[in-house]
Design a protein around this motif. Structure first.
Motif, PDB file in Angstrom:
ATOM      1  N   HIS A   1       0.861  -1.197   0.000  1.00  0.00           N
ATOM      2  CA  HIS A   1       0.000   0.000   0.000  1.00  0.00           C
ATOM      3  C   HIS A   1       0.890   1.236   0.000  1.00  0.00           C
ATOM      4  CE1 HIS A   1      -1.940  -3.235   2.350  1.00  0.00           C
ATOM      5  NE2 HIS A   1      -3.059  -2.860   1.774  1.00  0.00           N
ATOM      6  N   PRO A   2       1.373   1.677  -1.186  1.00  0.00           N
ATOM      7  CA  PRO A   2       2.277   2.836  -1.209  1.00  0.00           C
ATOM      8  C   PRO A   2       1.621   4.054  -0.542  1.00  0.00           C
ATOM      9  CG  PRO A   2       2.129   1.810  -3.382  1.00  0.00           C
ATOM     10  CD  PRO A   2       1.083   1.164  -2.530  1.00  0.00           C
ATOM     11  N   GLY A   3       2.419   4.744   0.271  1.00  0.00           N
ATOM     12  CA  GLY A   3       1.909   5.956   0.916  1.00  0.00           C
ATOM     13  C   GLY A   3       1.337   5.748   2.296  1.00  0.00           C
ATOM     14  N   LEU A   4       1.187   4.485   2.728  1.00  0.00           N
ATOM     15  CA  LEU A   4       0.597   4.242   4.049  1.00  0.00           C
ATOM     16  C   LEU A   4       1.638   3.883   5.108  1.00  0.00           C
ATOM     17  CD1 LEU A   4      -2.761   2.320   3.356  1.00  0.00           C
ATOM     18  CD2 LEU A   4      -2.343   4.774   3.549  1.00  0.00           C
ATOM     19  N   TYR A   5       2.858   3.481   4.677  1.00  0.00           N
ATOM     20  CA  TYR A   5       3.905   3.147   5.651  1.00  0.00           C
ATOM     21  C   TYR A   5       5.271   3.191   4.979  1.00  0.00           C
ATOM     22  CZ  TYR A   5       2.185  -1.204   3.557  1.00  0.00           C
ATOM     23  OH  TYR A   5       1.709  -2.137   2.676  1.00  0.00           O
TER      24      TYR A   5
ATOM     25  N   LEU B   1       3.599   3.868  10.602  1.00  0.00           N
ATOM     26  CA  LEU B   1       2.527   4.270   9.693  1.00  0.00           C
ATOM     27  C   LEU B   1       2.678   5.742   9.320  1.00  0.00           C
ATOM     28  CD1 LEU B   1      -0.393   2.517  11.609  1.00  0.00           C
ATOM     29  CD2 LEU B   1       0.893   1.643   9.632  1.00  0.00           C
TER      30      LEU B   1
ATOM     31  N   ARG C   1      -5.791  16.971  15.717  1.00  0.00           N
ATOM     32  CA  ARG C   1      -6.350  15.638  15.497  1.00  0.00           C
ATOM     33  C   ARG C   1      -5.416  14.774  14.631  1.00  0.00           C
ATOM     34  NH1 ARG C   1     -10.884  12.731  17.404  1.00  0.00           N
ATOM     35  NH2 ARG C   1     -11.312  11.054  15.935  1.00  0.00           N
TER      36      ARG C   1
ATOM     37  N   PHE D   1      -5.264   8.220  10.694  1.00  0.00           N
ATOM     38  CA  PHE D   1      -4.747   7.158   9.839  1.00  0.00           C
ATOM     39  C   PHE D   1      -5.935   6.361   9.333  1.00  0.00           C
ATOM     40  CE2 PHE D   1      -3.345   3.053   8.499  1.00  0.00           C
ATOM     41  CZ  PHE D   1      -2.258   3.381   7.719  1.00  0.00           C
ATOM     42  N   PRO D   2      -6.045   6.084   8.015  1.00  0.00           N
ATOM     43  CA  PRO D   2      -5.116   6.476   6.949  1.00  0.00           C
ATOM     44  C   PRO D   2      -5.013   7.996   6.801  1.00  0.00           C
ATOM     45  CG  PRO D   2      -7.169   5.632   6.021  1.00  0.00           C
ATOM     46  CD  PRO D   2      -7.234   5.376   7.490  1.00  0.00           C
TER      47      PRO D   2
ATOM     48  N   GLU E   1     -11.636  16.573   9.270  1.00  0.00           N
ATOM     49  CA  GLU E   1     -12.995  16.134   9.609  1.00  0.00           C
ATOM     50  C   GLU E   1     -13.487  16.767  10.911  1.00  0.00           C
ATOM     51  OE1 GLU E   1     -13.463  11.882   9.679  1.00  0.00           O
ATOM     52  OE2 GLU E   1     -15.577  11.990  10.209  1.00  0.00           O
TER      53      GLU E   1
ATOM     54  N   GLU F   1      -9.348  -4.346  14.897  1.00  0.00           N
ATOM     55  CA  GLU F   1      -9.428  -2.905  15.128  1.00  0.00           C
ATOM     56  C   GLU F   1      -8.462  -2.610  16.261  1.00  0.00           C
ATOM     57  OE1 GLU F   1     -13.718  -1.197  13.765  1.00  0.00           O
ATOM     58  OE2 GLU F   1     -13.651  -2.150  15.724  1.00  0.00           O
TER      59      GLU F   1
ATOM     60  N   ARG G   1      -7.810  -0.153  11.351  1.00  0.00           N
ATOM     61  CA  ARG G   1      -8.044  -1.568  11.057  1.00  0.00           C
ATOM     62  C   ARG G   1      -6.820  -2.129  10.354  1.00  0.00           C
ATOM     63  NH1 ARG G   1     -14.290  -1.250   8.931  1.00  0.00           N
ATOM     64  NH2 ARG G   1     -15.240  -1.340  10.986  1.00  0.00           N
TER      65      ARG G   1
ATOM     66  N   GLU H   1       3.429  -5.729   3.949  1.00  0.00           N
ATOM     67  CA  GLU H   1       2.476  -4.866   4.653  1.00  0.00           C
ATOM     68  C   GLU H   1       2.666  -5.090   6.145  1.00  0.00           C
ATOM     69  OE1 GLU H   1      -1.617  -5.849   3.980  1.00  0.00           O
ATOM     70  OE2 GLU H   1      -1.430  -7.863   4.788  1.00  0.00           O
ATOM     71  N   PRO H   2       2.257  -4.115   6.977  1.00  0.00           N
ATOM     72  CA  PRO H   2       2.322  -4.344   8.413  1.00  0.00           C
ATOM     73  C   PRO H   2       1.241  -5.334   8.827  1.00  0.00           C
ATOM     74  CG  PRO H   2       1.978  -2.005   7.881  1.00  0.00           C
ATOM     75  CD  PRO H   2       1.718  -2.792   6.639  1.00  0.00           C
TER      76      PRO H   2
ATOM     77  N   ARG I   1      -7.640   4.979   0.768  1.00  0.00           N
ATOM     78  CA  ARG I   1      -7.084   3.635   0.870  1.00  0.00           C
ATOM     79  C   ARG I   1      -6.670   3.401   2.307  1.00  0.00           C
ATOM     80  NH1 ARG I   1      -2.428   3.112  -1.421  1.00  0.00           N
ATOM     81  NH2 ARG I   1      -2.087   5.323  -1.028  1.00  0.00           N
TER      82      ARG I   1
ATOM     83  N   VAL J   1      -6.656  -2.413   5.072  1.00  0.00           N
ATOM     84  CA  VAL J   1      -7.443  -3.636   4.880  1.00  0.00           C
ATOM     85  C   VAL J   1      -8.179  -3.690   3.542  1.00  0.00           C
ATOM     86  CG1 VAL J   1      -7.659  -4.140   7.321  1.00  0.00           C
ATOM     87  CG2 VAL J   1      -9.381  -2.699   6.209  1.00  0.00           C
TER      88      VAL J   1
ATOM     89  N   LEU K   1     -16.971  -7.196  13.680  1.00  0.00           N
ATOM     90  CA  LEU K   1     -16.118  -6.462  14.629  1.00  0.00           C
ATOM     91  C   LEU K   1     -16.981  -5.818  15.718  1.00  0.00           C
ATOM     92  CD1 LEU K   1     -13.714  -4.855  12.001  1.00  0.00           C
ATOM     93  CD2 LEU K   1     -12.969  -6.378  13.855  1.00  0.00           C
TER      94      LEU K   1
ATOM     95  N   VAL L   1     -17.843  13.270  14.618  1.00  0.00           N
ATOM     96  CA  VAL L   1     -16.692  12.539  15.161  1.00  0.00           C
ATOM     97  C   VAL L   1     -17.056  12.086  16.579  1.00  0.00           C
ATOM     98  CG1 VAL L   1     -14.272  12.677  15.805  1.00  0.00           C
ATOM     99  CG2 VAL L   1     -15.085  13.846  13.747  1.00  0.00           C
TER     100      VAL L   1
END
Lengths: 134, 381
Positions: free
Chosen positions: A6-10, A19, A29, A32-33, A40, A81, A91, A125-126, B130, B133, B145, B245
């Motif tokens: 998953h490029p860009g996540l780790y 991560l 705040r 992740f991702p 938000e 989770e 997750r 991947e992790p 992305r 998972v 879950l 949130v």
């Protein structure tokens, strides 16, 4: 060499996965991702959303063993989770070698090889395993 | 000043109709939808020419699909639009029809839910979101879950979760419009195939197609068109909310808690007043979570209350008397409209074998991915 699934996540260079997340510099705040476009919580624009490394360690919030899945990887596998020590609830996959883990147990990530690319490098991947927290 | 729906012109459900929910077939959506509309018109004693505006709840069929369906009732030139809000599409279409009548934009409006499972799109993919998972978490694992965490928090057992499906299958067996019409034992519900976590196949809603239609009217229209006011059911409140949130609280439950509290408040009733509740029981654990989020049972008590028969037809409050999403089915667009059909039928005292005695006040609840939540409270008379 390791190649990220998953490029860009780790970052794949480090021996211990960490991560790549986001932290809002307006409200603090963590995400992740990583979160683009706007925050938000407070609505701050993208220029306030800074890249932030998050340690891939935390506590299991919930677990599910998945028995039905179309495509890779082959079922069964376990989704967790994880409440990261650094904030967000994420997750991730439990490592196939993780053994029996329960809600409330500390976990951290190790590299799991998911395949090999054309140059023979490991695609990683992790994946989470039980950990002892200090 | 903001006005709640109940402070505008009274809105009453005057007609309901369904096309049975079923396994996907070759029947076109037009035939499904028109069947439900004709049934609702006949139930109300209305002609299609009396209907002034139409909202179509749909999420998985096709763009611009309304007029190709309604033309088969005679093309009257009325305004029509598709309403897409994921699983809450039908509930949102019903809310729009109510708003038009309450505001005086129309005297007679129809909400039709119709869908076939032809195309499922992913907003995450469209947004470029992305995570670690990806497609390895589909809805049944999201709720597996939740189930594991619910059992951890409250000491509930896998058997208690499965009892939701036992009850709803029993109700669905009495509903001629239900997709799953077989009453199941606890052993049958717990039997393999295991899908994800503690969830077995019969604890997950089926993939469905179908249609549902609800006609709403003003008091002026009821009088002018000579409709049977005694069978009309008042829409006391209509509330829609979206996720914010929620730190440390499950968002599905938190969003339901907020939306139901506002809808009950605006209707001037409490959770204890509810006789009939139709909720988003796509997976067994959801029914327990939402019963608690609505205040029908205290936190952690819903499983025991269900086991004691409190949510059976004839119990304290009948939950998913239609069979719910688990047994009646979940065709997406129709689902929220079909809930209003069931509640109306129950409040009229016309539910036959599955009639909940003394039903006076009902609540319809749907959530949709994103996430959104829609709650309506209805009352006879």
């Amino acid at each position: 060499m390791r190649v990220p699934a998953h490029p860009g996540l780790y970052e794949v260079e480090a021996d211990v996965p960490s991560l790549i997340g986001t932290r809002c510099s307006a409200c603090g705040r963590p995400y992740f991702p990583p979160l683009p476009v706007g925050c938000e919580v407070c609505g701050a624009s993208e220029d306030r959303l800074d890249t932030a490394a998050l340690e891939a360690r935390g506590v299991i919030y919930s677990l599910a063993r998945v028995y039905v899945h179309h495509g890779a990887p082959e079922a069964p596998f376990t989704i967790a989770e994880i409440q990261l020590d650094g904030g967000p609830l994420i997750r991730g996959m439990l490592s196939a070698d993780a053994g029996e883990l329960e809600i409330g147990q500390p976990v951290s990530a190790v590299w799991a090889v998911t395949g090999t690319d054309a140059s023979g490098d490991d695609i990683v991947e992790p994946a989470f395993v039980g950990a002892v927290h200090p | 000043v903001r006005a709640a729906l109940g402070h505008l012109r009274p809105v009453r459900v005057v007609g309901v109709g369904l096309h049975p929910y079923q396994r996907p077939s070759d029947t076109p959506y037009t035939a499904l939808g028109v069947h439900a509309v004709r049934a609702a018109l006949a139930d109300a004693g209305l002609a299609w020419t009396d209907v002034e505006t139409a909202y179509t709840g749909t999420a998985t069929t096709a763009m611009g699909m309304s007029r190709l369906m309604y033309r088969h009732l005679g093309a009257t030139g009325i305004p029509m639009a598709q309403v897409e809000n994921a699983s809450a599409s039908g509930s949102t279409a019903f809310r729009q029809a109510c708003i038009d009548v309450a505001a005086g934009l129309a005297d007679v409006a129809i909400a039709v839910g119709v869908d076939k499972p032809l195309q499922f799109s992913s907003p995450q993919r469209a947004a470029g979101v992305r995570d670690l998972v990806g497609s390895r978490v589909v809805p049944f694992t999201h709720f597996a879950l939740l189930a594991q965490r619910y059992m951890y928090d409250h000491g509930a057992t896998a058997e208690q979760l499965a009892m939701v499906a036992v009850k709803n299958s029993r109700n669905g067996a009495l509903n001629p419009s239900a997709q799953r019409r077989k009453a199941r034992t606890l052993a049958e519900v717990l039997a393999p195939p295991q899908v994800s976590g503690v969830l077995t196949r019969l604890q997950c809603c089926p993939i469905s197609e179908g249609a549902a239609a609800v006609l709403v009217a003003s008091d002026d229209a009821i009088e002018r068109l000579g409709l049977d006011g005694d069978r009309a059911v008042r829409v006391l409140s209509s509330v829609a909310r979206s996720e914010t949130v929620y730190d440390g609280e499950n968002f599905d439950a938190a969003l339901t808690r907020e939306t139901a509290a506002q809808a009950l408040g605006e209707a001037g009733v409490t959770a204890a007043d509810l006789d009939i509740v139709e909720l988003h029981d796509a997976f067994t654990v959801e029914e327990l979570l939402y019963i608690e989020a609505m205040g029908i049972s205290p936190a952690g008590r819903a499983a025991a209350d269900l086991e004691a028969g409190q949510f059976d037809i004839g119990g304290r409050v009948a939950v998913s008397a239609s069979g719910g999403l688990l047994a009646m089915g979940h065709p997406i667009g129709p689902t929220g409209v079909g809930q209003v059909c069931e509640i109306t039928t129950q409040l009229r005292g016309e539910a036959g074998e599955r009639q909940h005695p003394g039903a006076r006040t009902g609540l319809a609840h749907m959530v949709g991915v994103g996430a959104v939540c829609i709650v309506h409270v209805l009352r006879k008379g």
